[in-house]
Design a protein around this motif. Sequence first.
Motif, PDB file in Angstrom:
ATOM      1  N   ALA A 213      30.477  56.456  57.867  1.00 53.82           N
ATOM      2  CA  ALA A 213      30.929  57.404  58.886  1.00 53.82           C
ATOM      3  C   ALA A 213      30.014  57.359  60.104  1.00 53.82           C
ATOM      4  N   ALA A 214      28.705  57.313  59.875  1.00 51.94           N
ATOM      5  CA  ALA A 214      27.752  57.261  60.991  1.00 51.94           C
ATOM      6  C   ALA A 214      27.932  55.982  61.798  1.00 51.94           C
ATOM      7  N   ALA A 215      28.128  54.867  61.120  1.00 54.90           N
ATOM      8  CA  ALA A 215      28.317  53.593  61.813  1.00 54.90           C
ATOM      9  C   ALA A 215      29.641  53.578  62.581  1.00 54.90           C
ATOM     10  N   ALA A 216      30.689  54.136  61.986  1.00 53.15           N
ATOM     11  CA  ALA A 216      31.983  54.199  62.660  1.00 53.15           C
ATOM     12  C   ALA A 216      31.887  55.055  63.915  1.00 53.15           C
ATOM     13  N   GLU A 217      31.249  56.219  63.776  1.00 55.58           N
ATOM     14  CA  GLU A 217      31.091  57.109  64.932  1.00 55.58           C
ATOM     15  C   GLU A 217      30.291  56.433  66.039  1.00 55.58           C
ATOM     16  N   ALA A 218      29.232  55.732  65.671  1.00 53.16           N
ATOM     17  CA  ALA A 218      28.411  55.023  66.656  1.00 53.16           C
ATOM     18  C   ALA A 218      29.208  53.938  67.384  1.00 53.16           C
ATOM     19  N   ALA A 219      30.209  53.381  66.711  1.00 51.03           N
ATOM     20  CA  ALA A 219      31.048  52.338  67.304  1.00 51.03           C
ATOM     21  C   ALA A 219      32.256  52.918  68.045  1.00 51.03           C
ATOM     22  N   GLY A 220      32.380  54.245  68.052  1.00 50.17           N
ATOM     23  CA  GLY A 220      33.486  54.884  68.748  1.00 50.17           C
ATOM     24  C   GLY A 220      34.772  54.959  67.933  1.00 50.17           C
ATOM     25  N   LEU A 221      34.653  54.816  66.621  1.00 51.93           N
ATOM     26  CA  LEU A 221      35.809  54.877  65.737  1.00 51.93           C
ATOM     27  C   LEU A 221      35.924  56.245  65.075  1.00 51.93           C
ATOM     28  N   GLU A 222      37.151  56.661  64.814  1.00 55.43           N
ATOM     29  CA  GLU A 222      37.386  57.806  63.952  1.00 55.43           C
ATOM     30  C   GLU A 222      37.154  57.330  62.523  1.00 55.43           C
ATOM     31  N   TYR A 223      36.768  58.240  61.628  1.00 58.34           N
ATOM     32  CA  TYR A 223      36.501  57.861  60.248  1.00 58.34           C
ATOM     33  C   TYR A 223      37.052  58.944  59.332  1.00 58.34           C
ATOM     34  N   ALA A 224      37.746  58.517  58.290  1.00 61.93           N
ATOM     35  CA  ALA A 224      38.253  59.452  57.283  1.00 61.93           C
ATOM     36  C   ALA A 224      37.870  58.925  55.907  1.00 61.93           C
ATOM     37  N   HIS A 225      37.530  59.836  55.009  1.00 53.54           N
ATOM     38  CA  HIS A 225      37.193  59.464  53.636  1.00 53.54           C
ATOM     39  C   HIS A 225      38.146  60.197  52.710  1.00 53.54           C
ATOM     40  N   GLN A 226      38.979  59.430  52.023  1.00 50.01           N
ATOM     41  CA  GLN A 226      39.913  59.967  51.041  1.00 50.01           C
ATOM     42  C   GLN A 226      39.667  59.212  49.735  1.00 50.01           C
ATOM     43  N   PRO A 227      38.739  59.714  48.901  1.00 54.79           N
ATOM     44  CA  PRO A 227      38.453  59.007  47.655  1.00 54.79           C
ATOM     45  C   PRO A 227      39.630  59.055  46.689  1.00 54.79           C
ATOM     46  N   VAL A 228      40.033  57.874  46.224  1.00 57.79           N
ATOM     47  CA  VAL A 228      41.155  57.750  45.304  1.00 57.79           C
ATOM     48  C   VAL A 228      40.726  56.842  44.158  1.00 57.79           C
ATOM     49  N   VAL A 229      40.986  57.270  42.932  1.00 62.34           N
ATOM     50  CA  VAL A 229      40.695  56.447  41.765  1.00 62.34           C
ATOM     51  C   VAL A 229      41.864  55.485  41.590  1.00 62.34           C
ATOM     52  N   GLY A 230      41.575  54.191  41.650  1.00 63.96           N
ATOM     53  CA  GLY A 230      42.612  53.165  41.720  1.00 63.96           C
ATOM     54  C   GLY A 230      43.621  53.167  40.592  1.00 63.96           C
ATOM     55  N   ASN A 231      43.196  53.434  39.377  1.00 64.78           N
ATOM     56  CA  ASN A 231      44.136  53.372  38.257  1.00 64.78           C
ATOM     57  C   ASN A 231      44.742  54.745  37.943  1.00 64.78           C
ATOM     58  N   ASN A 232      44.566  55.705  38.850  1.00 63.76           N
ATOM     59  CA  ASN A 232      45.072  57.058  38.611  1.00 63.76           C
ATOM     60  C   ASN A 232      45.537  57.677  39.930  1.00 63.76           C
ATOM     61  N   ILE A 233      46.407  56.965  40.646  1.00 62.53           N
ATOM     62  CA  ILE A 233      46.879  57.437  41.949  1.00 62.53           C
ATOM     63  C   ILE A 233      47.932  58.518  41.738  1.00 62.53           C
ATOM     64  N   SER A 234      47.663  59.691  42.287  1.00 59.93           N
ATOM     65  CA  SER A 234      48.572  60.831  42.128  1.00 59.93           C
ATOM     66  C   SER A 234      49.464  60.981  43.363  1.00 59.93           C
ATOM     67  N   ASP A 235      50.495  61.817  43.236  1.00 55.55           N
ATOM     68  CA  ASP A 235      51.344  62.108  44.380  1.00 55.55           C
ATOM     69  C   ASP A 235      50.543  62.787  45.493  1.00 55.55           C
TER      70      ASP A 235
END
Length: 142
Positions: free
Chosen positions: A52-74
């Motif tokens: 996030a810090a690196a993205a912000e420094a580069a002028g990018l928006e950043y979002a973190h949505q942690p998802v467990v790959g073998n358990n994707i919910s609706d």
Amino acid sequence: MATINRLNESLSVAPQLQPEDMAELAKAGFKTVLNNRPDGESEDQPSSAELAAAAEAAGLEYAHQPVVGNNISDVDIDGFDAIVSLAEQPVLAFCRTGTRCTTLWALTQADEQDNASILATAEQAGYDLSQLADRLDQRRGQ
């Protein structure tokens, strides 16, 4: 830098990114980076805070949505769709290999495209999601 695979005009996917990739992504025209990996999923991944810090420094928006790959919910699918829809585009979503992000995207497309189109787009981007056909049908309420 990781290989970037385009799914459509507004969304591309990639395997694990590093903080030093962010400036190059901004130069390539991306506006938002979406991280779908939970922190600590593997020892060699940078933390979401570092990214996030690196993205912000580069002028990018950043979002973190942690998802467990073998358990994707609706909820995960709907959250991914909301983030991508509301984010400044184009968006680059990443996870360990890019498969989880591509799966999330595919499941958001169930009401908009037929299975063959969705699976062909994923395959062109380098991801075999053939096992997802039943889940796509479930998303459509079939």
